[in-house]
Design a protein around this motif. Structure first.
Motif, PDB file in Angstrom:
ATOM      1  N   LEU A  58      -9.819   1.108 -12.615  1.00 37.78           N
ATOM      2  CA  LEU A  58      -9.257   0.940 -13.954  1.00 37.78           C
ATOM      3  C   LEU A  58      -8.123   1.936 -14.203  1.00 37.78           C
ATOM      4  O   LEU A  58      -7.171   1.626 -14.921  1.00 37.78           O
ATOM      5  CB  LEU A  58     -10.343   1.092 -15.013  1.00 37.78           C
ATOM      6  N   GLY A  59      -8.247   3.120 -13.611  1.00 36.72           N
ATOM      7  CA  GLY A  59      -7.149   4.081 -13.724  1.00 36.72           C
ATOM      8  C   GLY A  59      -5.882   3.543 -13.078  1.00 36.72           C
ATOM      9  O   GLY A  59      -4.774   3.686 -13.618  1.00 36.72           O
ATOM     10  N   LEU A  60      -6.043   2.909 -11.929  1.00 37.93           N
ATOM     11  CA  LEU A  60      -4.897   2.273 -11.281  1.00 37.93           C
ATOM     12  C   LEU A  60      -4.309   1.183 -12.173  1.00 37.93           C
ATOM     13  O   LEU A  60      -3.084   1.106 -12.366  1.00 37.93           O
ATOM     14  CB  LEU A  60      -5.332   1.672  -9.942  1.00 37.93           C
ATOM     15  N   ALA A  61      -5.182   0.334 -12.719  1.00 39.51           N
ATOM     16  CA  ALA A  61      -4.710  -0.755 -13.565  1.00 39.51           C
ATOM     17  C   ALA A  61      -3.988  -0.231 -14.804  1.00 39.51           C
ATOM     18  O   ALA A  61      -2.952  -0.778 -15.215  1.00 39.51           O
ATOM     19  CB  ALA A  61      -5.887  -1.634 -13.983  1.00 39.51           C
ATOM     20  N   LEU A  62      -4.511   0.818 -15.402  1.00 46.04           N
ATOM     21  CA  LEU A  62      -3.890   1.385 -16.593  1.00 46.04           C
ATOM     22  C   LEU A  62      -2.482   1.893 -16.304  1.00 46.04           C
ATOM     23  O   LEU A  62      -1.534   1.600 -17.043  1.00 46.04           O
ATOM     24  CB  LEU A  62      -4.760   2.524 -17.143  1.00 46.04           C
ATOM     25  N   THR A  63      -2.337   2.647 -15.221  1.00 46.29           N
ATOM     26  CA  THR A  63      -1.028   3.236 -14.924  1.00 46.29           C
ATOM     27  C   THR A  63      -0.032   2.207 -14.384  1.00 46.29           C
ATOM     28  O   THR A  63       1.168   2.292 -14.654  1.00 46.29           O
ATOM     29  CB  THR A  63      -1.172   4.376 -13.903  1.00 46.29           C
ATOM     30  N   ARG A  64      -0.528   1.225 -13.655  1.00 43.27           N
ATOM     31  CA  ARG A  64       0.371   0.271 -13.000  1.00 43.27           C
ATOM     32  C   ARG A  64       0.712  -0.928 -13.882  1.00 43.27           C
ATOM     33  O   ARG A  64       1.869  -1.384 -13.900  1.00 43.27           O
ATOM     34  CB  ARG A  64      -0.273  -0.211 -11.697  1.00 43.27           C
ATOM     35  N   TYR A  65      -0.278  -1.444 -14.649  1.00 49.41           N
ATOM     36  CA  TYR A  65      -0.077  -2.694 -15.365  1.00 49.41           C
ATOM     37  C   TYR A  65       0.018  -2.554 -16.880  1.00 49.41           C
ATOM     38  O   TYR A  65       0.577  -3.433 -17.537  1.00 49.41           O
ATOM     39  CB  TYR A  65      -1.204  -3.672 -15.012  1.00 49.41           C
ATOM     40  N   VAL A  66      -0.536  -1.487 -17.447  1.00 49.52           N
ATOM     41  CA  VAL A  66      -0.473  -1.294 -18.895  1.00 49.52           C
ATOM     42  C   VAL A  66       0.610  -0.275 -19.253  1.00 49.52           C
ATOM     43  O   VAL A  66       1.559  -0.585 -19.976  1.00 49.52           O
ATOM     44  CB  VAL A  66      -1.845  -0.852 -19.457  1.00 49.52           C
ATOM     45  N   LEU A  67       0.471   0.941 -18.753  1.00 51.47           N
ATOM     46  CA  LEU A  67       1.495   1.962 -19.012  1.00 51.47           C
ATOM     47  C   LEU A  67       2.758   1.710 -18.191  1.00 51.47           C
ATOM     48  O   LEU A  67       3.836   2.168 -18.566  1.00 51.47           O
ATOM     49  CB  LEU A  67       0.928   3.343 -18.692  1.00 51.47           C
ATOM     50  N   ARG A  68       2.577   1.014 -17.070  1.00 45.81           N
ATOM     51  CA  ARG A  68       3.695   0.647 -16.199  1.00 45.81           C
ATOM     52  C   ARG A  68       4.507   1.876 -15.761  1.00 45.81           C
ATOM     53  O   ARG A  68       5.739   1.887 -15.823  1.00 45.81           O
ATOM     54  CB  ARG A  68       4.597  -0.385 -16.890  1.00 45.81           C
ATOM     55  N   LEU A  69       3.797   2.894 -15.322  1.00 47.43           N
ATOM     56  CA  LEU A  69       4.470   4.082 -14.820  1.00 47.43           C
ATOM     57  C   LEU A  69       5.275   3.720 -13.574  1.00 47.43           C
ATOM     58  O   LEU A  69       4.730   3.125 -12.628  1.00 47.43           O
ATOM     59  CB  LEU A  69       3.457   5.172 -14.497  1.00 47.43           C
ATOM     60  N   LEU A  99       4.542   1.722  -5.765  1.00 46.08           N
ATOM     61  CA  LEU A  99       3.671   1.682  -4.593  1.00 46.08           C
ATOM     62  C   LEU A  99       3.419   0.238  -4.163  1.00 46.08           C
ATOM     63  O   LEU A  99       3.175  -0.641  -4.987  1.00 46.08           O
ATOM     64  CB  LEU A  99       2.333   2.355  -4.904  1.00 46.08           C
ATOM     65  N   THR A 100       3.480  -0.001  -2.863  1.00 49.07           N
ATOM     66  CA  THR A 100       3.204  -1.338  -2.345  1.00 49.07           C
ATOM     67  C   THR A 100       1.700  -1.578  -2.288  1.00 49.07           C
ATOM     68  O   THR A 100       0.892  -0.644  -2.394  1.00 49.07           O
ATOM     69  CB  THR A 100       3.784  -1.504  -0.926  1.00 49.07           C
ATOM     70  N   ARG A 101       1.338  -2.818  -2.115  1.00 45.81           N
ATOM     71  CA  ARG A 101      -0.072  -3.171  -1.988  1.00 45.81           C
ATOM     72  C   ARG A 101      -0.699  -2.440  -0.808  1.00 45.81           C
ATOM     73  O   ARG A 101      -1.810  -1.905  -0.913  1.00 45.81           O
ATOM     74  CB  ARG A 101      -0.203  -4.681  -1.808  1.00 45.81           C
ATOM     75  N   GLU A 102       0.004  -2.398   0.319  1.00 44.72           N
ATOM     76  CA  GLU A 102      -0.515  -1.731   1.513  1.00 44.72           C
ATOM     77  C   GLU A 102      -0.742  -0.248   1.263  1.00 44.72           C
ATOM     78  O   GLU A 102      -1.748   0.330   1.715  1.00 44.72           O
ATOM     79  CB  GLU A 102       0.440  -1.937   2.686  1.00 44.72           C
ATOM     80  N   GLU A 103       0.171   0.373   0.544  1.00 42.20           N
ATOM     81  CA  GLU A 103       0.030   1.806   0.248  1.00 42.20           C
ATOM     82  C   GLU A 103      -1.168   2.054  -0.668  1.00 42.20           C
ATOM     83  O   GLU A 103      -1.924   3.014  -0.471  1.00 42.20           O
ATOM     84  CB  GLU A 103       1.315   2.336  -0.392  1.00 42.20           C
ATOM     85  N   LEU A 104      -1.330   1.198  -1.665  1.00 42.75           N
ATOM     86  CA  LEU A 104      -2.451   1.372  -2.593  1.00 42.75           C
ATOM     87  C   LEU A 104      -3.797   1.199  -1.879  1.00 42.75           C
ATOM     88  O   LEU A 104      -4.730   1.962  -2.117  1.00 42.75           O
ATOM     89  CB  LEU A 104      -2.335   0.369  -3.739  1.00 42.75           C
TER      90      LEU A 104
END
Length: 233
Positions: free
Chosen positions: A194-205, A211-216
């Protein structure tokens, strides 16, 4: 003449030729049955049509609600706004869902479609789950709406808790070496994802989005793996 008048006066409307259907050879019961069959046929078609329209209306309300909750959050979204977006009367929203809370719960009834970890090689569990959640977040905007609402509203938080309890815990139980640690380990996984989702999809940092899918998967997979399968610290 008196007898003739008496006979005419005693005649009833049903005694007139053709009134009972005898003129056309049709019996009263047959005529009634035909009317009943026609009415039944029309009624059946009407029920099917109403059910189809009802389903379309419900789908339109839910689609509008998901977008409105995602855009405005739970507190600011209103039944009137959802009805306006769906192009229906607000009373119809209440008729189908009863309240704003009921609408929210129906709109975010999510199936995470989590994989069966019993069929995944044990060393690949972490990477598998991270990859699965990335696919969900990329393809399903409802998850973003749930996260936004769940972070700011009690009803939204309760819905998130239900998803955690009903869907994530059973999956964590498949991999966890200590049954008593299942809730804690599942919560740690949720915090990571959820931390990943918050920063990547909500806050859009920007760095999180870069970061690519492979890196994540490479960064987070081992962490989730450790949360689920490592011995107790």
């Amino acid at each position: 003449m008196t007898g003739t008048q008496t006979n005419q006066a005693g005649a009833q409307p049903g005694d007139q030729p053709g009134d009972d259907g005898e003129k056309s050879g049709e019996q009263p019961g047959e005529r009634s049955g035909a009317r009943t069959n026609q009415a039944g046929k029309g009624s059946g078609e009407g029920v099917t049509g109403r059910a189809r329209r009802s389903g379309a209306t419900r789908s339109a309300i839910l689609a509008a609600a998901r977008e409105r909750f995602a855009a405005d959050g739970y507190e600011r979204a209103t039944i009137r706004a959802v009805a306006r977006d769906a192009r229906i009367d607000p009373s119809m929203v209440m008729r189908y869902f009863g309240s704003k809370e009921g609408l929210f719960a129906a709109a975010v009834a999510l199936d995470l479609r989590l994989p069966d970890l019993s069929r995944v090689p044990r060393d690949d569990i972490g990477r598998t789950l991270v990859g699965h959640f990335l696919s969900l977040w990329e393809e399903n905007e409802e998850l973003t709406a749930v996260l936004r609402v769940g972070a700011t509203n009690e009803a939204g938080a309760e819905r998130m808790q239900g998803i955690f309890r009903e869907q994530l815990l059973p999956v964590a139980r498949q991999a966890c070496p200590d049954p008593e640690q299942v809730p804690a380990r599942a919560a740690l996984c949720a915090a990571q994802l959820l931390g990943l989702a918050l920063t990547r999809y909500v806050l859009r940092l920007p760095p999180a989005r870069a970061l690519t899918r492979e890196e994540l998967v490479a960064w987070l997979g081992p962490t989730v793996q450790r949360y689920l399968t490592a011995p107790n610290p």
